[in-house]
Design an enzyme around this catalytic site. Structure first.
Site, PDB file in Angstrom:
ATOM      1  N   HIS A  44      34.320  62.724  71.368  1.00 59.05           N
ATOM      2  CA  HIS A  44      34.454  61.269  70.830  1.00 59.05           C
ATOM      3  C   HIS A  44      35.759  60.799  70.892  1.00 59.05           C
ATOM      4  O   HIS A  44      36.210  59.767  70.606  1.00 59.05           O
ATOM      5  CB  HIS A  44      33.940  61.096  69.194  1.00 59.05           C
ATOM      6  CG  HIS A  44      32.585  61.064  69.032  1.00 59.05           C
ATOM      7  ND1 HIS A  44      31.994  61.582  67.970  1.00 59.05           N
ATOM      8  CD2 HIS A  44      31.468  61.416  69.983  1.00 59.05           C
ATOM      9  CE1 HIS A  44      30.741  61.595  68.078  1.00 59.05           C
ATOM     10  NE2 HIS A  44      30.545  61.686  69.121  1.00 59.05           N
ATOM     11  N   ASP A  86      32.080  67.768  60.819  1.00 56.63           N
ATOM     12  CA  ASP A  86      31.002  67.951  61.680  1.00 56.63           C
ATOM     13  C   ASP A  86      31.716  68.523  62.910  1.00 56.63           C
ATOM     14  O   ASP A  86      32.609  68.015  63.601  1.00 56.63           O
ATOM     15  CB  ASP A  86      30.481  66.717  62.134  1.00 56.63           C
ATOM     16  CG  ASP A  86      29.135  66.874  63.027  1.00 56.63           C
ATOM     17  OD1 ASP A  86      29.064  67.985  63.514  1.00 56.63           O
ATOM     18  OD2 ASP A  86      28.835  65.839  63.697  1.00 56.63           O
ATOM     19  N   SER A  89      27.361  63.427  71.837  1.00 54.75           N
ATOM     20  CA  SER A  89      27.101  64.795  72.025  1.00 54.75           C
ATOM     21  C   SER A  89      25.693  65.126  71.509  1.00 54.75           C
ATOM     22  O   SER A  89      25.512  65.580  70.136  1.00 54.75           O
ATOM     23  CB  SER A  89      28.306  65.482  70.733  1.00 54.75           C
ATOM     24  OG  SER A  89      27.935  64.880  69.352  1.00 54.75           O
ATOM     25  N   ASP A 147      22.286  69.170  62.419  1.00 46.73           N
ATOM     26  CA  ASP A 147      22.177  67.917  63.260  1.00 46.73           C
ATOM     27  C   ASP A 147      21.364  68.094  64.566  1.00 46.73           C
ATOM     28  O   ASP A 147      20.228  68.000  64.641  1.00 46.73           O
ATOM     29  CB  ASP A 147      23.561  66.917  63.591  1.00 46.73           C
ATOM     30  CG  ASP A 147      23.540  65.703  64.440  1.00 46.73           C
ATOM     31  OD1 ASP A 147      22.393  65.541  64.932  1.00 46.73           O
ATOM     32  OD2 ASP A 147      24.559  65.679  64.987  1.00 46.73           O
ATOM     33  N   LYS A 156      26.078  58.407  57.142  1.00 46.60           N
ATOM     34  CA  LYS A 156      27.523  58.500  58.163  1.00 46.60           C
ATOM     35  C   LYS A 156      27.438  57.514  58.892  1.00 46.60           C
ATOM     36  O   LYS A 156      26.595  57.370  59.833  1.00 46.60           O
ATOM     37  CB  LYS A 156      26.920  60.120  58.649  1.00 46.60           C
ATOM     38  CG  LYS A 156      28.039  61.070  58.791  1.00 46.60           C
ATOM     39  CD  LYS A 156      27.699  62.101  59.663  1.00 46.60           C
ATOM     40  CE  LYS A 156      27.627  62.040  60.943  1.00 46.60           C
ATOM     41  NZ  LYS A 156      27.956  63.139  61.745  1.00 46.60           N
ATOM     42  N   GLN A 163      34.380  67.896  65.979  1.00 44.15           N
ATOM     43  CA  GLN A 163      34.460  66.527  66.266  1.00 44.15           C
ATOM     44  C   GLN A 163      34.727  65.499  65.180  1.00 44.15           C
ATOM     45  O   GLN A 163      35.132  64.286  65.508  1.00 44.15           O
ATOM     46  CB  GLN A 163      32.734  66.227  66.725  1.00 44.15           C
ATOM     47  CG  GLN A 163      32.206  64.963  67.096  1.00 44.15           C
ATOM     48  CD  GLN A 163      30.978  64.644  67.551  1.00 44.15           C
ATOM     49  OE1 GLN A 163      30.539  65.287  68.829  1.00 44.15           O
ATOM     50  NE2 GLN A 163      30.065  64.549  66.646  1.00 44.15           N
ATOM     51  N   GLU A 164      34.254  65.659  64.095  1.00 44.61           N
ATOM     52  CA  GLU A 164      34.458  64.795  62.737  1.00 44.61           C
ATOM     53  C   GLU A 164      35.097  65.243  61.714  1.00 44.61           C
ATOM     54  O   GLU A 164      34.676  66.310  61.171  1.00 44.61           O
ATOM     55  CB  GLU A 164      33.402  64.191  62.513  1.00 44.61           C
ATOM     56  CG  GLU A 164      32.485  63.507  63.713  1.00 44.61           C
ATOM     57  CD  GLU A 164      30.960  63.016  63.466  1.00 44.61           C
ATOM     58  OE1 GLU A 164      30.636  62.897  62.172  1.00 44.61           O
ATOM     59  OE2 GLU A 164      30.351  62.707  64.310  1.00 44.61           O
ATOM     60  N   LYS A 166      18.866  60.975  62.372  1.00 42.50           N
ATOM     61  CA  LYS A 166      19.120  59.771  63.284  1.00 42.50           C
ATOM     62  C   LYS A 166      17.623  59.528  63.911  1.00 42.50           C
ATOM     63  O   LYS A 166      16.897  60.320  64.499  1.00 42.50           O
ATOM     64  CB  LYS A 166      19.909  60.784  64.432  1.00 42.50           C
ATOM     65  CG  LYS A 166      21.464  61.007  64.002  1.00 42.50           C
ATOM     66  CD  LYS A 166      21.953  61.974  64.812  1.00 42.50           C
ATOM     67  CE  LYS A 166      23.618  61.995  64.905  1.00 42.50           C
ATOM     68  NZ  LYS A 166      24.069  63.093  65.792  1.00 42.50           N
ATOM     69  N   HIS A 169      24.278  57.224  61.950  1.00 35.38           N
ATOM     70  CA  HIS A 169      24.433  56.500  63.233  1.00 35.38           C
ATOM     71  C   HIS A 169      24.588  57.260  64.227  1.00 35.38           C
ATOM     72  O   HIS A 169      24.540  58.580  64.355  1.00 35.38           O
ATOM     73  CB  HIS A 169      25.964  55.595  62.983  1.00 35.38           C
ATOM     74  CG  HIS A 169      27.086  56.601  62.887  1.00 35.38           C
ATOM     75  ND1 HIS A 169      28.323  55.936  62.982  1.00 35.38           N
ATOM     76  CD2 HIS A 169      27.295  57.683  62.568  1.00 35.38           C
ATOM     77  CE1 HIS A 169      29.334  56.849  62.839  1.00 35.38           C
ATOM     78  NE2 HIS A 169      28.672  58.120  62.614  1.00 35.38           N
ATOM     79  N   ARG A 170      24.836  56.694  65.501  1.00 32.17           N
ATOM     80  CA  ARG A 170      25.520  57.323  66.619  1.00 32.17           C
ATOM     81  C   ARG A 170      26.692  57.048  66.869  1.00 32.17           C
ATOM     82  O   ARG A 170      27.055  56.308  66.595  1.00 32.17           O
ATOM     83  CB  ARG A 170      24.469  57.221  67.796  1.00 32.17           C
ATOM     84  CG  ARG A 170      22.895  57.729  67.502  1.00 32.17           C
ATOM     85  CD  ARG A 170      22.697  59.007  67.026  1.00 32.17           C
ATOM     86  NE  ARG A 170      23.073  60.322  67.915  1.00 32.17           N
ATOM     87  CZ  ARG A 170      22.343  60.987  68.743  1.00 32.17           C
ATOM     88  NH1 ARG A 170      21.029  60.988  68.515  1.00 32.17           N
ATOM     89  NH2 ARG A 170      23.001  62.009  69.329  1.00 32.17           N
ATOM     90  N   SER A 171      27.381  57.821  67.974  1.00 29.17           N
ATOM     91  CA  SER A 171      28.710  57.442  68.187  1.00 29.17           C
ATOM     92  C   SER A 171      28.532  56.138  69.135  1.00 29.17           C
ATOM     93  O   SER A 171      29.552  55.536  69.295  1.00 29.17           O
ATOM     94  CB  SER A 171      29.482  58.709  69.116  1.00 29.17           C
ATOM     95  OG  SER A 171      28.704  59.133  70.226  1.00 29.17           O
ATOM     96  N   GLU A 200      28.773  70.186  59.006  1.00 29.45           N
ATOM     97  CA  GLU A 200      27.413  69.699  59.890  1.00 29.45           C
ATOM     98  C   GLU A 200      27.757  70.518  61.140  1.00 29.45           C
ATOM     99  O   GLU A 200      28.772  70.519  61.693  1.00 29.45           O
ATOM    100  CB  GLU A 200      27.440  68.295  59.907  1.00 29.45           C
ATOM    101  CG  GLU A 200      26.484  67.671  60.969  1.00 29.45           C
ATOM    102  CD  GLU A 200      26.805  66.276  61.288  1.00 29.45           C
ATOM    103  OE1 GLU A 200      27.355  65.606  60.488  1.00 29.45           O
ATOM    104  OE2 GLU A 200      26.236  65.676  62.326  1.00 29.45           O
ATOM    105  N   GLU A 222      34.252  56.610  66.963  1.00 25.94           N
ATOM    106  CA  GLU A 222      33.718  56.043  65.510  1.00 25.94           C
ATOM    107  C   GLU A 222      34.680  55.583  64.563  1.00 25.94           C
ATOM    108  O   GLU A 222      34.432  55.317  63.532  1.00 25.94           O
ATOM    109  CB  GLU A 222      32.808  57.305  64.837  1.00 25.94           C
ATOM    110  CG  GLU A 222      31.878  57.867  65.791  1.00 25.94           C
ATOM    111  CD  GLU A 222      31.020  58.985  65.047  1.00 25.94           C
ATOM    112  OE1 GLU A 222      31.342  59.278  64.096  1.00 25.94           O
ATOM    113  OE2 GLU A 222      29.935  59.113  65.668  1.00 25.94           O
TER     114      GLU A 222
HETATM  115  P1  PGA Z   1      26.676  61.470  68.582  1.00 33.23           P
HETATM  116  O1  PGA Z   1      27.530  62.145  67.652  1.00 33.23           O
HETATM  117  O2  PGA Z   1      26.032  60.386  68.235  1.00 33.23           O
HETATM  118  O3  PGA Z   1      27.898  61.422  69.710  1.00 33.23           O
HETATM  119  O4  PGA Z   1      25.604  62.475  69.058  1.00 33.23           O
HETATM  120  C1  PGA Z   1      27.346  62.197  66.205  1.00 33.23           C
HETATM  121  C2  PGA Z   1      27.111  63.476  65.502  1.00 33.23           C
HETATM  122  O5  PGA Z   1      27.170  64.487  66.178  1.00 33.23           O
HETATM  123  O6  PGA Z   1      26.885  63.453  64.313  1.00 33.23           O
HETATM  124 ZN    ZN Z   2      26.678  65.634  64.297  1.00 32.11          ZN
END
Ligand code: PGA
Ligand code: ZN
Length: 424
Positions: A153, A240, A40, A310, A386, A161-162, A335, A363-365, A283, A203
């Site tokens: 994810h 998130d 994402s 983000d 994270k 998403q999270e 990131k 991190h990233r996914s 987030e 994740e």
């Molecule tokens: P991504 O997701 O690494 O797929 O961008 C992580 C996030 O959105 O924080």
């Molecule tokens: Zn994010």
């Protein structure tokens, strides 16, 4: 002094190619680093250079980035002091010559940037976190464990998403991690009992097909209680939404709930959640270019909830400056590969800290066994990290690295705890 640089095409945790580099110094020491990859991704991120050759890895190969590392970048870096990170990064940025690192690739530049730091730390015989900040003070971050995965994810799970847990009330990092793990396992048994699936997403969090987004929050609160902890005081919840992924023609589509909300309606949705649930942080609550909405959201609940940009900021100091001027949020996600060099990443973190904002290293996914973000979070005392659920080695290697840092610091180790969320 840098003698040579090798580039590598390796695999990330989703089975896609990603770039890595090994930097060798004159004294024979080496440093290795690998670059992660998002799903994402924000549209304003630095460019991840891919081969676009359909005959290899469905076009996702990174041989061009590897070639850039071994030709132009290696030639420019040879003879440079690996410990002068700023000079090295600035030279690579100038060599690339674009605003978004699209010519050489942010993945190529970042791999070398991080591998050089590793090599310099190895050459000095110190841990990476001490190399990055020799004077300290160091602090162990609150882990934001993403125990329920949705959005991009995990197919057929939640819209948001999270869903993360933040064990703020633990006395030490290792206690926080243990609490998180106990809650993760209690969530698994609760989901099973409710008849939901317990397969995991990208994740490492569970990805059940729940009826609504609120059901995710409610089952997590039950899991916290079942593990023996107080929701909020001992373990808070962080979200998130990854709202850029929900945004369609001016509205936010919640498929699970058959609803499409305006920016103002979604802000009220969050305000209600923040009142009803022990939510400490949200987030990407809104779309990455909904600057007006962000400002309104921060005015509405920014006094009590950490609001994290983000995709909004993409670790870019220019976008952060706009956010600071407009009071768009009170926190920024960090990131490395969104911006593409260690020097720029550190500058962004320091600017946010000077303004009294909180920072979360992330991190990233799509991840690898590289653990740089663990050291970075301790060195810059970001207070929060994270890095996914306590599941899947590309996530647990970061937690295990933090345990090792805690052990190395011994009596000096400090866990940030609830202070990490102090928002001004
Ligand atoms: P991504 O997701 O690494 O797929 O961008 C992580 C996030 O959105 O924080
Ligand atoms: Zn994010």
């Amino acid at each position: 002094v840098i003698r040579s640089i090798k580039g590598h095409e390796i695999l990330d945790s989703r089975g896609n190619p990603t770039a890595a580099a090994t930097v060798t110094l004159d004294d024979g020491t080496t440093g290795w680093a690998a670059v992660p990859s998002g799903a994402s991704t924000g549209t304003h991120e630095a460019v991840e250079l891919r081969d676009e050759d359909p005959r290899r890895y469905g076009g996702k190969g990174v041989l061009k980035a590897v070639r850039n590392i071994e030709s132009e970048i290696a030639a420019a870096a040879a003879g440079k002091d690996a410990a002068d990170q700023k000079a090295l990064d600035e030279a690579m940025i100038a060599l690339d010559g674009t605003q978004n690192k699209s010519r050489l690739g942010a993945n190529a530049i970042l791999a070398v940037s991080l591998a050089a730091a590793r090599a310099a730390a190895n050459s000095q015989g110190v841990s990476l976190f001490r190399y990055l900040n020799p004077a300290g003070p160091y602090s162990l971050p609150v882990p934001l464990l993403n125990i329920l995965n949705g959005g991009r994810h995990a197919a057929n799970s939640t819209d948001f998403q999270e869903f993360m847990i933040a064990p703020v009330g633990a006395p030490t990092f290792s206690d926080a991690l243990r609490m998180g793990v106990e809650i993760y396992h209690s969530l698994k048994s609760l989901l099973k009992k409710l008849g939901y699936g317990t397969n995991v997403g990208d994740e490492g969090g569970f990805a059940p097909s729940l009826r609504s987004n609120a059901e995710a929050i409610e089952v997590i609160i039950k899991a916290i209680e079942k593990a023996g902890y107080a929701p909020g005081r001992e373990c808070a919840i962080a979200l998130d939404s990854a709202a850029s992924e929900l945004y369609r023609e001016g509205r936010y589509v919640l498929e699970r709930e058959n609803r499409a909300l305006s920016s103002a309606e979604l802000i009220e949705f969050y305000a209600k959640w923040a009142a009803d649930y022990p939510i400490i942080s949200i987030e990407d609550a809104l779309f990455e270019d909904d600057w007006e909405g962000w400002k309104a959201l921060t005015a509405r609940i920014g006094h009590k909830v950490q609001l994290v940009g983000d995709d909004l900021y993409v670790t870019n100091i220019k976008r952060l400056k706009r956010g600071l001027a407009e009071k768009s949020s009170n926190s920024i996600l960090i990131k490395l590969n969104q911006i593409g060099s260690l020097t720029e990443t550190i500058a962004t973190i320091e600017m946010a800290h000077r303004a009294g904002w909180t920072t979360i290293v992330s991190h990233r996914s799509g991840e690898t066994e590289d653990t740089t973000i663990a050291d970075l979070s301790v060195a810059l005392a970001t207070g929060q990290i994270k890095t996914g659920a306590p599941c899947r080695s590309e996530r647990t290697c970061k937690y295990n690295r933090l345990l090792a840092i805690e052990a190395e610091l011994g009596a000096e180790a400090r866990y940030t705890g609830a202070a990490a969320f102090r928002i001004s």
